[in-house]
Design a protein around this motif. Structure first.
Motif, PDB file in Angstrom:
ATOM      1  N   ILE A  82       0.817  -1.215   0.000  1.00 36.30           N
ATOM      2  CA  ILE A  82       0.000   0.000   0.000  1.00 36.30           C
ATOM      3  C   ILE A  82       0.851   1.266   0.000  1.00 36.30           C
ATOM      4  N   HIS A  83       2.169   1.124   0.174  1.00 39.01           N
ATOM      5  CA  HIS A  83       3.045   2.298   0.108  1.00 39.01           C
ATOM      6  C   HIS A  83       4.462   1.834  -0.202  1.00 39.01           C
ATOM      7  N   ARG A  84       5.193   2.660  -0.942  1.00 37.54           N
ATOM      8  CA  ARG A  84       6.588   2.370  -1.277  1.00 37.54           C
ATOM      9  C   ARG A  84       7.431   3.602  -0.974  1.00 37.54           C
ATOM     10  N   LEU A  85       8.501   3.408  -0.200  1.00 38.39           N
ATOM     11  CA  LEU A  85       9.432   4.493   0.108  1.00 38.39           C
ATOM     12  C   LEU A  85      10.755   4.196  -0.591  1.00 38.39           C
ATOM     13  N   PRO A  86      11.004   4.803  -1.755  1.00 39.98           N
ATOM     14  CA  PRO A  86      12.272   4.550  -2.464  1.00 39.98           C
ATOM     15  C   PRO A  86      13.425   5.290  -1.789  1.00 39.98           C
ATOM     16  N   MET A  87      14.583   4.663  -1.796  1.00 43.33           N
ATOM     17  CA  MET A  87      15.784   5.317  -1.300  1.00 43.33           C
ATOM     18  C   MET A  87      16.302   6.292  -2.370  1.00 43.33           C
ATOM     19  N   PRO A  88      17.145   7.249  -1.984  1.00 36.11           N
ATOM     20  CA  PRO A  88      17.593   8.253  -2.968  1.00 36.11           C
ATOM     21  C   PRO A  88      18.702   7.784  -3.900  1.00 36.11           C
ATOM     22  N   TYR A  89      19.248   6.592  -3.669  1.00 34.21           N
ATOM     23  CA  TYR A  89      20.356   6.100  -4.490  1.00 34.21           C
ATOM     24  C   TYR A  89      20.003   4.763  -5.124  1.00 34.21           C
ATOM     25  N   ILE A  90      20.738   4.386  -6.142  1.00 34.94           N
ATOM     26  CA  ILE A  90      20.595   3.087  -6.798  1.00 34.94           C
ATOM     27  C   ILE A  90      21.768   2.196  -6.392  1.00 34.94           C
ATOM     28  N   GLY A  91      21.490   0.914  -6.183  1.00 38.92           N
ATOM     29  CA  GLY A  91      22.556  -0.052  -5.909  1.00 38.92           C
ATOM     30  C   GLY A  91      22.935  -0.195  -4.456  1.00 38.92           C
ATOM     31  N   ASP A  92      22.068   0.216  -3.521  1.00 36.71           N
ATOM     32  CA  ASP A  92      22.393   0.133  -2.091  1.00 36.71           C
ATOM     33  C   ASP A  92      22.468  -1.296  -1.572  1.00 36.71           C
ATOM     34  N   GLU A  93      21.538  -2.142  -2.001  1.00 36.88           N
ATOM     35  CA  GLU A  93      21.277  -3.467  -1.425  1.00 36.88           C
ATOM     36  C   GLU A  93      20.896  -3.342   0.055  1.00 36.88           C
ATOM     37  N   LEU A  94      19.678  -2.851   0.280  1.00 38.54           N
ATOM     38  CA  LEU A  94      19.111  -2.895   1.628  1.00 38.54           C
ATOM     39  C   LEU A  94      19.026  -4.355   2.047  1.00 38.54           C
ATOM     40  N   HIS A  95      19.174  -4.615   3.332  1.00 35.48           N
ATOM     41  CA  HIS A  95      19.293  -6.021   3.740  1.00 35.48           C
ATOM     42  C   HIS A  95      18.511  -6.245   5.032  1.00 35.48           C
ATOM     43  N   HIS A  96      19.179  -6.196   6.190  1.00 35.37           N
ATOM     44  CA  HIS A  96      18.488  -6.326   7.468  1.00 35.37           C
ATOM     45  C   HIS A  96      18.262  -4.938   8.056  1.00 35.37           C
ATOM     46  N   PHE A  97      17.282  -4.835   8.968  1.00 32.77           N
ATOM     47  CA  PHE A  97      17.022  -3.535   9.577  1.00 32.77           C
ATOM     48  C   PHE A  97      16.389  -3.726  10.946  1.00 32.77           C
ATOM     49  N   GLY A  98      16.307  -2.639  11.715  1.00 32.85           N
ATOM     50  CA  GLY A  98      15.793  -2.750  13.077  1.00 32.85           C
ATOM     51  C   GLY A  98      15.281  -1.420  13.583  1.00 32.85           C
ATOM     52  N   TRP A  99      14.913  -1.401  14.870  1.00 30.56           N
ATOM     53  CA  TRP A  99      14.272  -0.240  15.472  1.00 30.56           C
ATOM     54  C   TRP A  99      15.220   0.550  16.356  1.00 30.56           C
ATOM     55  N   ASN A 100      14.870   1.805  16.571  1.00 27.83           N
ATOM     56  CA  ASN A 100      15.637   2.669  17.479  1.00 27.83           C
ATOM     57  C   ASN A 100      15.378   2.320  18.937  1.00 27.83           C
ATOM     58  N   ALA A 101      14.263   1.639  19.238  1.00 26.08           N
ATOM     59  CA  ALA A 101      13.915   1.291  20.611  1.00 26.08           C
ATOM     60  C   ALA A 101      13.228  -0.056  20.624  1.00 26.08           C
ATOM     61  N   CYS A 102      13.381  -0.790  21.738  1.00 27.50           N
ATOM     62  CA  CYS A 102      12.716  -2.089  21.867  1.00 27.50           C
ATOM     63  C   CYS A 102      12.524  -2.380  23.342  1.00 27.50           C
ATOM     64  N   SER A 103      12.416  -3.643  23.709  1.00 26.73           N
ATOM     65  CA  SER A 103      12.128  -3.996  25.091  1.00 26.73           C
ATOM     66  C   SER A 103      13.219  -3.572  26.058  1.00 26.73           C
ATOM     67  N   SER A 104      14.432  -3.371  25.569  1.00 29.89           N
ATOM     68  CA  SER A 104      15.517  -2.971  26.461  1.00 29.89           C
ATOM     69  C   SER A 104      15.309  -1.574  27.038  1.00 29.89           C
ATOM     70  N   CYS A 105      14.359  -0.812  26.486  1.00 27.38           N
ATOM     71  CA  CYS A 105      14.061   0.522  27.010  1.00 27.38           C
ATOM     72  C   CYS A 105      12.960   0.472  28.059  1.00 27.38           C
ATOM     73  N   HIS A 106      12.610  -0.717  28.561  1.00 26.74           N
ATOM     74  CA  HIS A 106      11.529  -0.874  29.532  1.00 26.74           C
ATOM     75  C   HIS A 106      11.703   0.107  30.687  1.00 26.74           C
ATOM     76  N   GLY A 107      10.601   0.773  31.027  1.00 25.92           N
ATOM     77  CA  GLY A 107      10.637   1.724  32.128  1.00 25.92           C
ATOM     78  C   GLY A 107      10.838   3.150  31.694  1.00 25.92           C
ATOM     79  N   ASP A 108      11.203   3.372  30.426  1.00 20.82           N
ATOM     80  CA  ASP A 108      11.397   4.727  29.912  1.00 20.82           C
ATOM     81  C   ASP A 108      10.276   5.028  28.925  1.00 20.82           C
ATOM     82  N   SER A 109       9.256   5.759  29.384  1.00 25.36           N
ATOM     83  CA  SER A 109       8.074   6.001  28.563  1.00 25.36           C
ATOM     84  C   SER A 109       8.340   6.929  27.390  1.00 25.36           C
ATOM     85  N   THR A 110       9.516   7.572  27.366  1.00 19.81           N
ATOM     86  CA  THR A 110       9.836   8.467  26.244  1.00 19.81           C
ATOM     87  C   THR A 110      10.364   7.705  25.043  1.00 19.81           C
TER      88      THR A 110
END
Length: 450
Positions: free
Chosen positions: A58-86
């Motif tokens: 339903i949506h596509r976000l193209p990167m600004p360059y060609i030939g990057d080979e996006l691969h694995h990715f992750g989040w800026n926050a996860c369960s390790s931030c438990h207790g910090d509501s920000t």
């Protein structure tokens, strides 16, 4: 065990993000290596059965360059931030393994993410002498850590890159990595002050494609490394030998008190189990998948275990056999003795699968992602551009699939959902290849508990 930020009590400043937790699936889609001159992109897939756009991009976000080979990715926050509501999952950290760029993507508008920042490879090389970013994990101190597979010239062993909460480069995580020959994946277990990392090979070795001579020459990994999490030093390395060639994905139990974990040795096609016993980390082989004789192949064909994950309740282990074509489910209630409870065929060289919604399944099952409730396992079929072209050349012409596998959590068992098929062969710029997937609210490989 502390709940993940996405679990009960999750309080995000973006109500829409919470509402879309398991209705959307972010998926990496690639044009790199297909012959189509278009950028790789982040696809937003509708996975809500009640939606009129169910199983569609339903949506596509193209990167600004060609030939990057996006691969694995992750989040800026996860369960390790438990207790910090920000802290909450708002930004995706998306590395490009071939160009060495790192994209920061803002998902505040969950259905239509936007690029927030681009970290260029020149800056990464200048500050860390590292290239080829791979695994992304958030840390409890708001930093993000990324495994890097090469040095500035694409040679081994690489290292680990740290970003601060503003996604500025801090430097390298490790203090001393001389024992390390190669790098790949990592997972940490803070209550035991330990991190485990695995090995692929140097970027210069795997970028062009796979050559069996490189294995004989020692250019691919076969070791696991156990790191002191606080001191950032290797405290134990274990050589898996000829039966543990190319150990890739590593997973600890989600239970932070557990010392049990697993790694899949891709080329040897087996699963290894580790745990701590009498103060030392021990590794033993837990599952073997026999190679198969195939016409036209000079050697028996390994299954090539390329991804694995553990359900959130630590009961089931799932892994994909990219060359043979099956996904397996094992009951790991007894961590040392996994029991096969489910198997399903999704393409592969053994040609044992059927069709889904009239589509023949090309390629083999590769990346896996599991819903938090353990009922829905998602699978894509692209491994790495040059390796795809080598083993499954039709993928470049026909594009990838994204399938949903229904999982029986009680008795065990797997079945392909016949109503779900995302056809990446029918994209606006032509067929693309799908790789890793993430839920907006977190999934079974996003979270590390502290």
């Amino acid at each position: 065990m502390a709940h993940a930020c996405c679990g009960p009590g999750y309080a995000s400043p973006e109500a829409a993000m919470k509402a879309d937790r398991e209705k959307l699936l972010y998926t990496i889609a690639l044009y790199t290596g297909t012959g189509i001159e278009a950028p790789d992109y982040l696809a937003t897939v509708d996975v809500a059965p009640e939606s009129p756009t169910y199983s569609q991009v339903i949506h596509r976000l193209p990167m600004p360059y060609i030939g990057d080979e996006l691969h694995h990715f992750g989040w800026n926050a996860c369960s390790s931030c438990h207790g910090d509501s920000t802290k909450y999952r708002r930004f995706l950290v998306i590395p490009a393994i071939r160009s060495s760029r790192i994209y920061i993507v803002d998902t505040a508008e969950a259905k239509a993410p936007k690029i927030h920042k681009v970290i260029e490879p020149e800056e990464i090389k200048a500050k860390t002498n590292l290239t080829a970013p791979h695994t992304v994990h958030c840390l409890a101190n708001s930093q993000v850590m990324i495994s890097m597979l090469g040095d500035g010239e694409g040679n081994s062993p690489g290292g680990f890159l740290l970003l601060d909460e503003n996604f500025d480069i801090i430097g390298r995580w490790e203090n001393f990595n001389d024992p390390m020959k190669f790098n790949y994946d990592f997972w940490y277990q803070p209550r035991h002050n330990i991190m485990v990392s695995s090995e692929w090979g140097a970027p210069k070795t795997f970028y062009p494609g796979f050559d069996l001579k490189d294995v004989a020459a020692g250019n691919y990994g076969r070791q696991l490394y156990f790191w002191d999490w606080q001191k950032h030093d290797i405290i134990q390395s274990i050589d898996l030998g000829e039966e543990g060639l190319i150990p890739l994905e590593v997973r600890f139990h989600h239970n932070p008190d557990s010392t049990h974990g697993y790694v899949g040795a891709a080329l040897s096609s087996n699963i290894w189990h580790w745990h701590k016993n009498n103060g030392h980390w021990q590794v033993t082989k837990a599952v073997d998948v026999p190679s198969v004789e195939l016409s036209g192949w000079s050697n028996p064909v390994p299954s090539l275990i390329t991804d694995l994950l553990i359900s959130l309740d630590d009961r089931y282990l799932y892994f994909s056999n990219w060359l043979h074509g099956d996904i397996r489910q094992y009951d790991i209630s007894d961590p040392v003795n996994p029991k096969l409870t489910g198997q399903v065929w999704c393409g592969g060289l053994l040609d044992k699968s059927g069709e889904v919604k009239g589509k023949k399944l090309v390629g083999g099952p590769q990346m896996l992602q599991l819903s938090l409730d353990g009922k829905r396992l998602y699978v894509t079929n692209s491994l790495f551009s040059t390796w795809d072209n080598q083993f499954y050349p039709d993928l470049a012409k026909k594009g990838s699939y994204l399938l949903q596998i229904d999982c029986d959590r009680n008795q065990g068992g797997l079945s392909i959902n016949p109503d779900f098929y995302v056809d990446f062969g029918d994209e606006p710029n032509g067929p693309s290849r799908a790789h890793e997937m993430r839920y907006p609210g977190g999934d079974c490989t996003s979270d590390i508990w502290v």
